[in-house]
Design an enzyme around this catalytic site. Structure first.
Site, mmCIF file in Angstrom:
data_model
loop_
_atom_site.group_PDB
_atom_site.id
_atom_site.type_symbol
_atom_site.label_atom_id
_atom_site.label_comp_id
_atom_site.label_asym_id
_atom_site.label_seq_id
_atom_site.Cartn_x
_atom_site.Cartn_y
_atom_site.Cartn_z
ATOM 1 N N GLY A 1 0.793 -1.240 0.000
ATOM 2 C CA GLY A 1 0.000 0.000 0.000
ATOM 3 C C GLY A 1 0.818 1.278 0.000
ATOM 4 O O GLY A 1 0.289 2.355 -0.228
ATOM 5 N N GLY A 2 2.125 1.155 0.278
ATOM 6 C CA GLY A 2 3.004 2.322 0.171
ATOM 7 C C GLY A 2 2.722 3.393 1.208
ATOM 8 O O GLY A 2 2.066 3.158 2.232
ATOM 9 N N LYS B 1 -6.502 10.780 6.860
ATOM 10 C CA LYS B 1 -7.949 11.000 6.724
ATOM 11 C C LYS B 1 -8.729 10.348 7.861
ATOM 12 O O LYS B 1 -9.782 10.849 8.273
ATOM 13 C CB LYS B 1 -8.456 10.514 5.363
ATOM 14 C CG LYS B 1 -8.441 11.594 4.320
ATOM 15 C CD LYS B 1 -7.084 11.857 3.723
ATOM 16 C CE LYS B 1 -6.423 13.134 4.020
ATOM 17 N NZ LYS B 1 -5.126 13.287 3.360
ATOM 18 N N GLY C 1 5.887 24.642 7.477
ATOM 19 C CA GLY C 1 5.375 24.393 6.121
ATOM 20 C C GLY C 1 3.855 24.447 6.094
ATOM 21 O O GLY C 1 3.193 23.649 6.760
ATOM 22 N N GLY C 2 3.327 25.388 5.342
ATOM 23 C CA GLY C 2 1.866 25.568 5.253
ATOM 24 C C GLY C 2 1.280 24.944 3.999
ATOM 25 O O GLY C 2 0.344 25.469 3.409
ATOM 26 N N GLU D 1 5.204 29.503 7.499
ATOM 27 C CA GLU D 1 5.338 29.277 6.063
ATOM 28 C C GLU D 1 6.270 30.357 5.499
ATOM 29 O O GLU D 1 6.088 31.536 5.774
ATOM 30 C CB GLU D 1 3.930 29.333 5.414
ATOM 31 C CG GLU D 1 3.903 29.444 3.918
ATOM 32 C CD GLU D 1 4.619 28.295 3.208
ATOM 33 O OE1 GLU D 1 4.276 27.137 3.427
ATOM 34 O OE2 GLU D 1 5.542 28.598 2.413
ATOM 35 N N ALA E 1 -1.562 10.343 -4.917
ATOM 36 C CA ALA E 1 -1.798 8.924 -5.167
ATOM 37 C C ALA E 1 -2.537 8.683 -6.486
ATOM 38 O O ALA E 1 -2.208 7.755 -7.232
ATOM 39 C CB ALA E 1 -2.605 8.344 -4.014
ATOM 40 N N HIS F 1 -31.769 17.962 -5.011
ATOM 41 C CA HIS F 1 -31.962 18.976 -3.971
ATOM 42 C C HIS F 1 -32.356 18.293 -2.666
ATOM 43 O O HIS F 1 -33.147 17.358 -2.700
ATOM 44 C CB HIS F 1 -33.066 19.940 -4.388
ATOM 45 C CG HIS F 1 -33.331 21.007 -3.372
ATOM 46 N ND1 HIS F 1 -32.454 22.047 -3.155
ATOM 47 C CD2 HIS F 1 -34.362 21.187 -2.506
ATOM 48 C CE1 HIS F 1 -32.942 22.827 -2.197
ATOM 49 N NE2 HIS F 1 -34.095 22.327 -1.783
HETATM 50 P P1 FAD Z 1 4.614 5.190 -2.431
HETATM 51 O O1 FAD Z 1 3.240 5.210 -1.937
HETATM 52 O O2 FAD Z 1 5.623 6.020 -1.742
HETATM 53 O O3 FAD Z 1 5.073 3.678 -2.439
HETATM 54 C C1 FAD Z 1 6.364 3.307 -2.762
HETATM 55 C C2 FAD Z 1 6.636 1.924 -2.212
HETATM 56 O O4 FAD Z 1 7.899 1.488 -2.701
HETATM 57 C C3 FAD Z 1 6.715 1.872 -0.701
HETATM 58 O O5 FAD Z 1 5.863 0.891 -0.203
HETATM 59 C C4 FAD Z 1 8.175 1.538 -0.425
HETATM 60 O O6 FAD Z 1 8.348 0.710 0.715
HETATM 61 C C5 FAD Z 1 8.567 0.789 -1.682
HETATM 62 N N1 FAD Z 1 10.006 0.814 -1.980
HETATM 63 C C6 FAD Z 1 10.822 1.888 -2.025
HETATM 64 N N2 FAD Z 1 12.059 1.518 -2.377
HETATM 65 C C7 FAD Z 1 12.030 0.178 -2.559
HETATM 66 C C8 FAD Z 1 12.998 -0.781 -2.946
HETATM 67 N N3 FAD Z 1 14.249 -0.446 -3.257
HETATM 68 N N4 FAD Z 1 12.615 -2.071 -3.011
HETATM 69 C C9 FAD Z 1 11.345 -2.447 -2.718
HETATM 70 N N5 FAD Z 1 10.393 -1.575 -2.364
HETATM 71 C C10 FAD Z 1 10.728 -0.279 -2.296
HETATM 72 N N6 FAD Z 1 -2.037 11.735 -1.842
HETATM 73 C C11 FAD Z 1 -3.311 11.846 -2.239
HETATM 74 O O7 FAD Z 1 -3.610 11.648 -3.416
HETATM 75 N N7 FAD Z 1 -4.310 12.167 -1.344
HETATM 76 C C12 FAD Z 1 -4.036 12.399 -0.039
HETATM 77 O O8 FAD Z 1 -4.945 12.698 0.738
HETATM 78 C C13 FAD Z 1 -2.701 12.291 0.409
HETATM 79 N N8 FAD Z 1 -2.391 12.497 1.692
HETATM 80 C C14 FAD Z 1 -1.101 12.353 2.100
HETATM 81 C C15 FAD Z 1 -0.793 12.572 3.446
HETATM 82 C C16 FAD Z 1 0.500 12.436 3.881
HETATM 83 C C17 FAD Z 1 0.815 12.664 5.338
HETATM 84 C C18 FAD Z 1 1.529 12.066 2.964
HETATM 85 C C19 FAD Z 1 2.940 11.892 3.422
HETATM 86 C C20 FAD Z 1 1.239 11.843 1.638
HETATM 87 C C21 FAD Z 1 -0.078 11.992 1.191
HETATM 88 N N9 FAD Z 1 -0.412 11.801 -0.142
HETATM 89 C C22 FAD Z 1 -1.717 11.946 -0.552
HETATM 90 C C23 FAD Z 1 0.606 11.489 -1.162
HETATM 91 C C24 FAD Z 1 0.596 10.001 -1.503
HETATM 92 O O9 FAD Z 1 0.796 9.246 -0.333
HETATM 93 C C25 FAD Z 1 1.665 9.691 -2.526
HETATM 94 O O10 FAD Z 1 1.534 10.547 -3.625
HETATM 95 C C26 FAD Z 1 1.565 8.256 -2.996
HETATM 96 O O11 FAD Z 1 1.711 7.350 -1.936
HETATM 97 C C27 FAD Z 1 2.623 7.957 -4.064
HETATM 98 O O12 FAD Z 1 2.469 6.658 -4.495
HETATM 99 P P2 FAD Z 1 3.687 5.834 -5.130
HETATM 100 O O13 FAD Z 1 3.095 4.539 -5.547
HETATM 101 O O14 FAD Z 1 4.385 6.659 -6.118
HETATM 102 O O15 FAD Z 1 4.728 5.615 -3.946
#
Ligand code: FAD
Length: 477
Positions: free
Chosen positions: A41-42, A53, A181-182, A204, A320, A444
């Site tokens: 899920g990253g 959220k 950071g704002g 900010e 995301a 409505h």
């Molecule tokens: P990531 O989600 O960062 O996933 C990358 C994955 O790769 C991770 O699981 C990591 O462990 C893995 N990885 C890294 N290097 C390696 C390696 N060498 N080998 C194996 N695995 C590896 N976005 C929204 O759209 N809406 C929101 O409301 C929102 N809220 C957020 C709130 C916060 C506090 C933060 C920090 C971010 C938020 N984001 C939001 C941004 C969003 O989380 C990211 O844009 C999104 O997760 C990016 O997805 P990705 O698949 O590019 O990478």
């Protein structure tokens, strides 16, 4: 040493990576996804979108209860059990991650847990406590995401200086919290902590918070935050931090004047950096830009013909849904379809109170680029639905091309703006005109009516607000 052959290897199982892996498998490809963490899920699922959220939902409950007195409904002061709240948050993440794992299995996507490293343009080494494995691939999709930036001057090795990752663990409710950071992450997490009882100061460096949105839309967010937080200071720079017993001493610069203040905790939310270190990119032809993000073309291709990059690691807006869209583009290009990440509307949502959302062109951007636009606005003071739950601090706004009356941009501030913006995305993607929106009957009483009434206001016949009649397009000189 074991070597496994696959058609596609996806490195990273965030919203970019797992979308790519699932889509490629749905298109009949043999796919392996490599993820270094236990839970898929990253960042989004584990320490980003979802946990933030969940906490913002808890904050909303508290605020609504606190503000219900004038309705004759009184609640006692909430008692917060942090352990239980964290466990609730974790249970949501477990459920979601379990769902992703299950969906991978149903699609025959092999999930390999370990850290991936490129040996060359067709081999990935995967390191895990169980040992080393090699994956040879036809195409790789890099989706390793990003991490919070921590400027060296703030990196004290003191857990009281947090990034969003630690802040989402809510170890304690600090009495005084500084948010550096704002942007949206600082404002969202500031909202959570302020509602839980912290006295929050946001600083900010720029002259406004949430600078991506039009000022008339971000204003209601700033106004409410000013009441909820102790202070929002713009044009303020944090120069240095140091540990001072159980507190953090912060050196600030405001209008050239130096200040020193003590805080119980500091949240640093000043941007994100790509996870490109120690990936073996030097063993491939993949190139990075000056900030370290992997450079890609509109087909998500890197400079290495076998390797694609998507999501945060490929730069652009770090969201995301942008990662997931790029995943689809990359897979479609690999499977030989005409696909490109071009003219795609990526909405932005800030889940503050009120929420702020926009898509397409903003008014400020149009003015800056010299794009001729007309702007229609519908204030939520005229919305029966907004009045019914006492949240008239909203505004719906359409940015319209005068000649064609096509909708080029939509901006909304107000409760639930994040849900409403989807309609704006569809309107822009479908090339809808203001007339299309005005003539589509909206239910409505809902906040979605603010979109159709805003379009009606453009023509000067919105029922619940008065606006001057617009001259027909062909008579406008
Ligand atoms: P990531 O989600 O960062 O996933 C990358 C994955 O790769 C991770 O699981 C990591 O462990 C893995 N990885 C890294 N290097 C390696 C390696 N060498 N080998 C194996 N695995 C590896 N976005 C929204 O759209 N809406 C929101 O409301 C929102 N809220 C957020 C709130 C916060 C506090 C933060 C920090 C971010 C938020 N984001 C939001 C941004 C969003 O989380 C990211 O844009 C999104 O997760 C990016 O997805 P990705 O698949 O590019 O990478």
């Amino acid at each position: 040493m074991k070597t496994i052959k696959t058609e596609i290897v996806v490195l990273g199982a965030g919203p970019g990576g797992y979308t790519a892996a699932f889509y490629a498998a749905d298109k009949g490809k043999k796919v392996i996804v490599v993820e270094q963490e236990k839970r898929l899920g990253g960042v989004c699922l584990n320490r980003g979108c979802i946990p933030s959220k969940a906490y913002l939902h808890a904050a909303k409950l508290i605020t609504e209860a606190e503000e219900s007195g004038f309705r004759g409904i009184h609640f006692a002061k909430p008692r917060i059990e942090l352990d239980k709240m964290r466990a609730w948050k974790e249970s949501i993440l477990d459920r979601l991650a379990g769902g992703i794992t299950g969906l991978a299995a149903r699609r025959n996507v092999e999930v390999m847990h370990g850290r991936g490293y490129f040996e060359d343009s067709s081999t990935l080494r995967v390191e895990s406590p169980a040992g080393q494995q090699f994956v040879t691939f036809e195409q790789a999709i890099i989706a390793v995401g990003s991490k919070a930036a921590m400027p060296r001057a703030f990196d004290l090795g003191n857990p009281r200086v947090m990034t969003s990752t630690e802040a989402l663990e809510i170890e304690e409710i600090p009495k005084d919290l500084l948010v550096v950071g704002g942007g949206y992450i600082g404002m969202e997490l500031g909202t959570v902590y302020a509602t839980l009882g912290s006295s929050v100061v946001v600083v900010e460096a720029l002259d406004a918070i949430l600078t991506g949105a039009d000022a008339d839309l971000s204003r209601p967010v700033a106004r409410r935050a000013e009441k909820m937080f102790r202070e929002i200071r713009v044009k303020t720079k944090v120069v240095k931090m140091s540990t001072a017993g159980r507190q953090i001493n912060v050196n600030l610069e405001v209008d050239g004047q130096k200040k020193e203040e003590l805080y119980d905790r500091v949240l640093v939310s000043v941007g994100r950096v790509p996870n490109c270190a120690d990936l073996g990119l030097d063993n491939t032809r993949v190139k990075q830009d000056e900030k370290g993000f992997i450079t890609v073309d509109e087909h998500q291709r890197t400079d290495d013909p076998n390797i694609f990059a998507i999501g945060d690691v490929a730069g652009g807006v770090l969201l995301a849904h942008k990662a997931a869209k790029e995943a689809r583009v990359a897979v479609e290009v690999i499977t030989g379809e005409m696909s490109a990440f071009e003219d795609i509307i990526i909405p932005a949502v800030v889940f503050t109170d009120p929420e702020l959302a926009w898509c397409g062109i903003t008014e400020a951007e149009a003015r800056q680029k010299g794009v001729n636009v007309e702007v229609a606005k519908f204030p939520w003071t005229a919305s029966g639905r907004a009045l019914s739950f006492d949240r008239t601090d909203g505004l719906t706004k359409l940015i319209i091309e005068p000649e064609t009356e096509r909708i080029l941009g939509v901006g909304i501030v107000g409760a639930g703006a994040g849900e409403l913006i989807g309609e704006g995305v569809v309107a822009i993607e479908m090339g809808a005109t203001a007339k299309d929106l005005a003539e589509s009957v909206h239910p409505h009483p809902t906040l979605s009516e603010t979109l159709s009434e805003c379009a009606e206001a453009f023509y000067g016949y919105a029922t619940h607000t008065y606006s001057k009649k617009r001259a027909p397009a062909d008579s406008a000189q």
